[in-house]
Design a protein around this motif. Structure first.
Motif, mmCIF file in Angstrom:
data_model
loop_
_atom_site.group_PDB
_atom_site.id
_atom_site.type_symbol
_atom_site.label_atom_id
_atom_site.label_comp_id
_atom_site.label_asym_id
_atom_site.label_seq_id
_atom_site.Cartn_x
_atom_site.Cartn_y
_atom_site.Cartn_z
ATOM 1 N N ILE A 247 0.940 -1.261 -0.082
ATOM 2 C CA ILE A 247 0.041 -0.059 0.040
ATOM 3 C C ILE A 247 0.837 1.152 0.042
ATOM 4 O O ILE A 247 1.741 1.455 0.823
ATOM 5 C CB ILE A 247 -0.778 0.162 1.235
ATOM 6 C CG1 ILE A 247 -1.494 -1.270 1.346
ATOM 7 C CG2 ILE A 247 -2.054 1.207 1.181
ATOM 8 C CD1 ILE A 247 -2.555 -1.503 0.377
ATOM 9 N N TYR A 248 0.703 2.124 -0.857
ATOM 10 C CA TYR A 248 1.604 3.183 -0.857
ATOM 11 C C TYR A 248 1.064 4.394 -0.021
ATOM 12 O O TYR A 248 1.814 5.106 0.530
ATOM 13 C CB TYR A 248 1.727 3.931 -2.543
ATOM 14 C CG TYR A 248 2.526 4.990 -2.758
ATOM 15 C CD1 TYR A 248 3.923 5.000 -2.764
ATOM 16 C CD2 TYR A 248 1.861 6.260 -2.987
ATOM 17 C CE1 TYR A 248 4.573 6.108 -2.714
ATOM 18 C CE2 TYR A 248 2.548 7.354 -3.179
ATOM 19 C CZ TYR A 248 4.052 7.320 -2.999
ATOM 20 O OH TYR A 248 5.127 8.404 -3.038
ATOM 21 N N ASP A 249 -0.213 4.655 0.047
ATOM 22 C CA ASP A 249 -0.660 5.693 0.754
ATOM 23 C C ASP A 249 -0.212 5.077 2.371
ATOM 24 O O ASP A 249 -0.733 4.445 2.780
ATOM 25 C CB ASP A 249 -2.350 5.788 0.995
ATOM 26 C CG ASP A 249 -2.742 6.802 1.794
ATOM 27 O OD1 ASP A 249 -3.038 6.309 3.034
ATOM 28 O OD2 ASP A 249 -2.899 8.119 1.312
ATOM 29 N N LYS A 251 -1.478 6.377 5.253
ATOM 30 C CA LYS A 251 -2.413 6.119 6.435
ATOM 31 C C LYS A 251 -3.010 4.702 6.147
ATOM 32 O O LYS A 251 -3.510 3.962 6.958
ATOM 33 C CB LYS A 251 -3.492 7.213 6.322
ATOM 34 C CG LYS A 251 -2.972 8.573 6.977
ATOM 35 C CD LYS A 251 -4.029 9.458 7.116
ATOM 36 C CE LYS A 251 -3.445 10.770 7.623
ATOM 37 N NZ LYS A 251 -4.533 11.871 7.710
ATOM 38 N N LEU A 252 -3.210 4.346 4.660
ATOM 39 C CA LEU A 252 -3.906 3.107 4.429
ATOM 40 C C LEU A 252 -3.046 2.062 4.726
ATOM 41 O O LEU A 252 -3.470 0.855 5.147
ATOM 42 C CB LEU A 252 -4.338 3.033 3.102
ATOM 43 C CG LEU A 252 -5.668 4.029 2.702
ATOM 44 C CD1 LEU A 252 -5.949 4.059 1.192
ATOM 45 C CD2 LEU A 252 -6.822 3.409 3.616
ATOM 46 N N PHE A 253 -1.598 2.285 4.470
ATOM 47 C CA PHE A 253 -0.556 1.175 4.826
ATOM 48 C C PHE A 253 -0.571 0.887 6.388
ATOM 49 O O PHE A 253 -0.781 -0.202 6.696
ATOM 50 C CB PHE A 253 0.550 1.616 4.692
ATOM 51 C CG PHE A 253 2.034 0.572 5.017
ATOM 52 C CD1 PHE A 253 2.373 -0.234 4.401
ATOM 53 C CD2 PHE A 253 2.706 1.324 6.140
ATOM 54 C CE1 PHE A 253 3.383 -1.049 4.587
ATOM 55 C CE2 PHE A 253 3.580 0.589 6.488
ATOM 56 C CZ PHE A 253 4.089 -0.958 5.818
ATOM 57 N N LEU A 293 -6.766 -1.681 -3.414
ATOM 58 C CA LEU A 293 -6.594 -1.495 -1.842
ATOM 59 C C LEU A 293 -6.447 0.107 -1.619
ATOM 60 O O LEU A 293 -6.378 0.560 -0.316
ATOM 61 C CB LEU A 293 -5.830 -2.256 -1.178
ATOM 62 C CG LEU A 293 -5.923 -3.881 -1.026
ATOM 63 C CD1 LEU A 293 -4.802 -4.496 -0.444
ATOM 64 C CD2 LEU A 293 -7.378 -3.950 -0.504
ATOM 65 N N GLU A 294 -6.452 1.015 -2.486
ATOM 66 C CA GLU A 294 -6.289 2.500 -2.286
ATOM 67 C C GLU A 294 -6.865 3.019 -3.550
ATOM 68 O O GLU A 294 -6.910 2.400 -4.587
ATOM 69 C CB GLU A 294 -5.039 2.612 -1.922
ATOM 70 C CG GLU A 294 -3.840 2.356 -3.063
ATOM 71 C CD GLU A 294 -2.326 2.773 -2.550
ATOM 72 O OE1 GLU A 294 -1.945 3.813 -1.888
ATOM 73 O OE2 GLU A 294 -1.357 1.961 -3.013
ATOM 74 N N PRO A 295 -7.023 4.342 -3.279
ATOM 75 C CA PRO A 295 -7.537 4.819 -4.584
ATOM 76 C C PRO A 295 -6.673 4.838 -5.716
ATOM 77 O O PRO A 295 -5.495 4.929 -5.781
ATOM 78 C CB PRO A 295 -7.713 6.389 -4.164
ATOM 79 C CG PRO A 295 -7.744 6.446 -2.719
ATOM 80 C CD PRO A 295 -6.743 5.297 -2.148
ATOM 81 N N SER A 298 -3.773 7.243 -6.068
ATOM 82 C CA SER A 298 -2.621 6.825 -5.099
ATOM 83 C C SER A 298 -1.780 5.628 -5.551
ATOM 84 O O SER A 298 -0.467 5.679 -5.477
ATOM 85 C CB SER A 298 -3.237 6.548 -3.477
ATOM 86 O OG SER A 298 -2.318 5.970 -2.776
ATOM 87 N N SER A 299 -2.403 4.705 -6.263
ATOM 88 C CA SER A 299 -1.619 3.655 -6.744
ATOM 89 C C SER A 299 -0.735 4.119 -7.943
ATOM 90 O O SER A 299 0.403 3.889 -8.092
ATOM 91 C CB SER A 299 -2.730 2.570 -7.490
ATOM 92 O OG SER A 299 -3.265 1.719 -6.321
#
Length: 376
Positions: A247-249, A251-253, A293-295, A298-299
């Protein structure tokens, strides 16, 4: 875009509907899924003999993901295996060739099928230390079904890789007559660096020592606390390595990969990648992220950041595995996968020195297809 890739993207997004027992009585020999690192299909048992992939033509393969509400149906019409979309025939598909290094018995009585892993349809390797200590802390990645798989359908697979066993299995691979472009090794997450040396470094050295002639060895693993172990990986024969941040983001990470975040750290992960790049060279180190798994934006930002750091890109498309916290999360749409693929194509043109880990199509990613112009 080639029709085979159009179908692959849609199947990755929607999965397939089929009867679980449709392959049980098949006389055909093919590579069956051993579920070494994820469950993928609810209710599946070994006796169902599900293939790991389907052959779509144009050298493409796609994962067999059984999803009850999919518009895609897989069924036999006589001896022909066909795909239908909303009841309309789309194409015939093939099954992956049986792997010639399976079906053997090692001198310790263990079957090669329970020792050797295979990735996609053709790439052999091993899953070393098939566990992750983050599960013990309730901090596993929320999409991961490794422990669920290994405690159920994948329970027959070995968990120990002593030197003699792994050298013998490696020789079966290399002497099988199969074209072996590389041996690829995936690992779980040991508790500490000393465990990494014992459960991962020692088997890797055994694989390398058994190979004659030497061939490429790829390693997908969790980065160590002590970065000098990365140099040890290279010394035992690893030719390329991947640390998948997923996950790059930031917060989501933290929320999706809590163990990686709390017990290792987002910034340290990037430091480990940079260190590995300096050891292995530009684009010989890979970082994986998961589409869905992220917008999308963001990916896209993450893919470009990875390549701009002279690190190779490895993507996977999220699949909602049973036994995980994300089992009911929708898989990404065809539109989102297509948008990410088109952006990835632009990035490969912008960073022409970047390549893909594998030189073949893999089951739940389209990196190879994008890199090889299947979108055009």
């Amino acid at each position: 875009m080639r029709s085979s890739l159009v179908n692959k993207i849609s199947i990755i997004s929607h999965g397939l509907r089929f009867d679980l027992d449709m392959f049980e009585s098949s006389a055909e020999r093919y590579y069956e899924n051993t579920y070494g690192y994820c469950i993928t299909n609810r209710g599946a048992q070994r006796r169902h003999r599900l293939p790991q992939v389907l052959l779509l033509g144009d050298e493409l393969v796609v994962s067999v993901l059984r999803r009850d509400n999919s518009p895609w149906t897989l069924r036999y019409d006589g001896d022909e295996l066909n795909l239908y979309y909303d009841g309309e025939w789309r194409q015939s598909v093939g099954l992956p060739e049986a792997l010639p290094f399976f079906g053997k018995t090692l001198t310790d009585g263990v079957r090669t099928d329970d020792v050797i892993s295979a990735y996609g349809a053709v790439t052999p390797g091993f899953f070393l230390y098939p566990d992750c200590h983050y599960f013990d802390k309730g901090a596993q990645c929320r999409f991961c079904s490794l422990r669920a798989a290994r405690s159920t359908i994948a329970k027959p697979l070995v968990t120990d890789f002593p030197r003699r066993r792994i050298m013998e299995a490696t020789r079966h691979i290399q002497n099988s007559g199969w074209h072996i472009p590389m041996i690829t090794n995936t690992t779980g997450t040991p508790v500490d660096d000393e465990d990494i040396r014992h459960t991962i470094l020692e088997p890797l050295k055994a694989i390398h020592d058994a190979c004659d002639p030497k061939i490429k060895m790829h390693l997908l693993t969790h980065p160590p606390q002590d970065f000098s172990i990365i140099e040890e990986f290279k010394r035992v024969g690893v030719s390329s390595i991947a640390f998948n941040i997923e996950i790059y983001d930031r917060k989501l990470f933290s929320s999706i990969c809590p163990g990686k975040d709390r017990l290792y750290g987002y910034d340290k992960w990037w430091d480990a990648l940079a260190y590995a790049r300096d050891v292995f060279g530009d684009y010989q180190v890979y970082c994986g992220i998961i589409w869905g798994l992220e917008p999308v934006e963001s990916s896209m930002e993450g893919m470009e950041d990875i390549l701009d750091r002279r690190i190779g890109l490895a993507t996977n498309v999220f699949h909602a595995d049973p036994g995980t916290a994300m089992a009911r999360r929708p898989q990404p749409s065809v539109a989102d996968i297509t948008a990410l693929a088109e952006y990835e194509g632009k990035l490969y043109r912008k960073y022409p020195d970047a390549g893909t880990i594998y030189d073949v199509s893999m089951r739940n990613t389209i990196d190879w297809e994008v890199h090889n112009g299947y979108l055009e």
